[in-house]
Design a protein around this motif. Structure first.
Motif, PDB file in Angstrom:
ATOM      1  N   LYS A  77      39.804  88.221  30.972  1.00 21.48           N
ATOM      2  CA  LYS A  77      39.578  88.978  32.202  1.00 21.48           C
ATOM      3  C   LYS A  77      40.906  89.278  32.906  1.00 21.48           C
ATOM      4  N   SER A  78      41.792  88.299  32.926  1.00 14.61           N
ATOM      5  CA  SER A  78      43.098  88.500  33.559  1.00 14.61           C
ATOM      6  C   SER A  78      43.906  89.568  32.846  1.00 14.61           C
ATOM      7  N   GLN A  79      43.768  89.607  31.538  1.00 14.68           N
ATOM      8  CA  GLN A  79      44.478  90.610  30.735  1.00 14.68           C
ATOM      9  C   GLN A  79      44.020  92.012  31.107  1.00 14.68           C
ATOM     10  N   VAL A  80      42.694  92.189  31.243  1.00 16.54           N
ATOM     11  CA  VAL A  80      42.157  93.501  31.623  1.00 16.54           C
ATOM     12  C   VAL A  80      42.545  93.850  33.059  1.00 16.54           C
ATOM     13  N   GLU A  81      42.456  92.869  33.953  1.00 17.03           N
ATOM     14  CA  GLU A  81      42.800  93.118  35.360  1.00 17.03           C
ATOM     15  C   GLU A  81      44.245  93.564  35.504  1.00 17.03           C
ATOM     16  N   ALA A  82      45.141  92.939  34.742  1.00 15.04           N
ATOM     17  CA  ALA A  82      46.557  93.312  34.803  1.00 15.04           C
ATOM     18  C   ALA A  82      46.751  94.774  34.403  1.00 15.04           C
ATOM     19  N   SER A  83      46.011  95.212  33.410  1.00 11.56           N
ATOM     20  CA  SER A  83      46.111  96.609  32.983  1.00 11.56           C
ATOM     21  C   SER A  83      45.573  97.553  34.051  1.00 11.56           C
ATOM     22  N   LEU A  84      44.410  97.216  34.626  1.00 12.15           N
ATOM     23  CA  LEU A  84      43.809  98.063  35.664  1.00 12.15           C
ATOM     24  C   LEU A  84      44.697  98.131  36.906  1.00 12.15           C
ATOM     25  N   LYS A  85      45.383  97.044  37.216  1.00  4.68           N
ATOM     26  CA  LYS A  85      46.241  97.012  38.408  1.00  4.68           C
ATOM     27  C   LYS A  85      47.408  97.986  38.315  1.00  4.68           C
ATOM     28  N   THR A  86      47.774  98.388  37.111  1.00  5.69           N
ATOM     29  CA  THR A  86      48.880  99.326  36.969  1.00  5.69           C
ATOM     30  C   THR A  86      48.517 100.703  37.517  1.00  5.69           C
ATOM     31  N   ILE A  87      47.220 100.989  37.607  1.00  2.74           N
ATOM     32  CA  ILE A  87      46.760 102.265  38.168  1.00  2.74           C
ATOM     33  C   ILE A  87      46.089 102.057  39.516  1.00  2.74           C
ATOM     34  N   PHE A  88      45.224 101.058  39.597  1.00  3.00           N
ATOM     35  CA  PHE A  88      44.442 100.804  40.814  1.00  3.00           C
ATOM     36  C   PHE A  88      45.041  99.611  41.573  1.00  3.00           C
ATOM     37  N   ASP A  89      46.267  99.789  42.046  1.00  3.56           N
ATOM     38  CA  ASP A  89      46.970  98.660  42.645  1.00  3.56           C
ATOM     39  C   ASP A  89      46.452  98.269  44.018  1.00  3.56           C
ATOM     40  N   HIS A  90      45.629  99.134  44.665  1.00  2.00           N
ATOM     41  CA  HIS A  90      45.079  98.811  45.984  1.00  2.00           C
ATOM     42  C   HIS A  90      43.624  98.333  45.910  1.00  2.00           C
ATOM     43  N   ALA A  91      43.051  98.350  44.745  1.00  2.00           N
ATOM     44  CA  ALA A  91      41.613  98.079  44.628  1.00  2.00           C
ATOM     45  C   ALA A  91      41.316  96.594  44.450  1.00  2.00           C
ATOM     46  N   GLU A  92      40.133  96.208  44.935  1.00  2.00           N
ATOM     47  CA  GLU A  92      39.600  94.885  44.640  1.00  2.00           C
ATOM     48  C   GLU A  92      38.850  95.004  43.306  1.00  2.00           C
ATOM     49  N   ILE A  93      39.220  94.167  42.353  1.00  2.00           N
ATOM     50  CA  ILE A  93      38.724  94.328  40.985  1.00  2.00           C
ATOM     51  C   ILE A  93      37.861  93.137  40.574  1.00  2.00           C
ATOM     52  N   PHE A  94      36.671  93.449  40.070  1.00  2.00           N
ATOM     53  CA  PHE A  94      35.760  92.428  39.555  1.00  2.00           C
ATOM     54  C   PHE A  94      35.564  92.688  38.061  1.00  2.00           C
ATOM     55  N   ILE A  95      35.914  91.711  37.245  1.00  2.00           N
ATOM     56  CA  ILE A  95      35.799  91.849  35.790  1.00  2.00           C
ATOM     57  C   ILE A  95      34.652  90.970  35.294  1.00  2.00           C
TER      58      ILE A  95
END
Length: 278
Positions: free
Chosen positions: A73-91
């Protein structure tokens, strides 16, 4: 605004819920942290649809294949954060996507039959039990890779009917060296093997092709469904392209196994959108 994403090994469905409640949708490539690094996923995320909305998204509910551990989950979140750096992310795992999309807030058994396969017992709130799904090398019974692998084995050993073998040679131009290269040397071997399910579905009126699906579904039931308590009295739901496009065979196989099939969906994204809008 918020994004809901359902990602399998082959494709990802994205739904954007705008502030006024309207919905935009997009389909892109699939992701699986079991087989891809954060760097590889980040490169694939450079999609115009996602880049154009990156700064406006506040919440992301991402359901993905392979997202079964905190590390993945952390691996996916790190990738998503590169585009959605302001978003709250739930994996979350794609199993929970299947359960929420088909069962909603009611109990049942939810199954995935797409490129791979998986299943869970769901109590209406959370997954209470799931059977290990070790991927296409050691498992994936009932999934596209499992069926495609059997198909390729039969082709290599010429153990399929002569008329089907001729059609494979004519329509797919398959040869042994190409198969070995794609399975053992090229990336995404699972997707490659699963891709032959389109051909098998095309000729599923032929007994050989029909039984490839039928027997794979029976193998799936034995490995997964039959191991859940009280499976005989629970509604069983399916998501995924293999289940959806071969639902006639799946329902026949389930009926003969004593399984009560409820919904069969190609993708859980519509059900997930409804779940989160509520």
């Amino acid at each position: 605004m918020q994004i809901i994403a359902d990602s399998g090994s082959s494709k990802t469905d994205w739904r954007l819920i705008l502030v006024d409640g309207s919905i935009q949708q997009h389909r892109g490539v699939g992701f699986n942290p079991t087989y891809q690094s954060s760097e590889e996923m980040t490169k694939l995320l450079k999609d115009d649809f996602l880049l154009n909305i990156g700064q406006d998204v506040e919440i992301i509910h991402y359901y993905g294949a392979g997202c079964s551990s905190e590390g993945m989950k952390s691996q996916v979140e790190a990738s998503l954060k590169t585009i959605f750096d302001h978003a709250e992310i739930f994996i979350e795992h794609d199993l929970l996507a299947a359960a929420r999309a088909t069962c909603g807030r009611e109990p049942g058994i939810a199954c995935i039959l797409g490129t791979g396969s998986n299943s869970c017992d769901y109590d209406g709130i959370e997954i209470i039990h799931s059977t290990p799904a070790p991927g296409y090398v050691l498992g994936d019974e009932g999934g596209g890779t499992y069926i495609g692998k059997k198909f390729l084995q039969d082709f290599i050993h010429q153990e399929m009917p002569v008329d089907i073998y001729k059609r494979v040679k004519e329509e797919l131009s398959l040869d042994y060296n190409e198969i070995i290269d794609r399975v053992y040397k090229q990336p995404f071997a699972g997707r490659y093997m699963a891709s032959f399910c389109r051909f098998i579905s095309k000729y599923k009126s032929d007994p050989y092709c029909y039984l490839l699906f039928y027997n794979a579904f029976q193998d799936f039931f034995k490995k997964y469904i039959f191991k859940y308590p009280d499976w005989q009295i629970k509604q069983v739901n399916f998501v995924g392209s293999i289940a959806f496009y071969n639902s006639d065979i799946l329902r026949n196989a389930a009926a003969e196994a004593g399984i009560h099939v409820n919904l069969i969906l190609e993708s859980p994204i519509a059900g997930l959108t409804l779940y989160h809008k509520q």
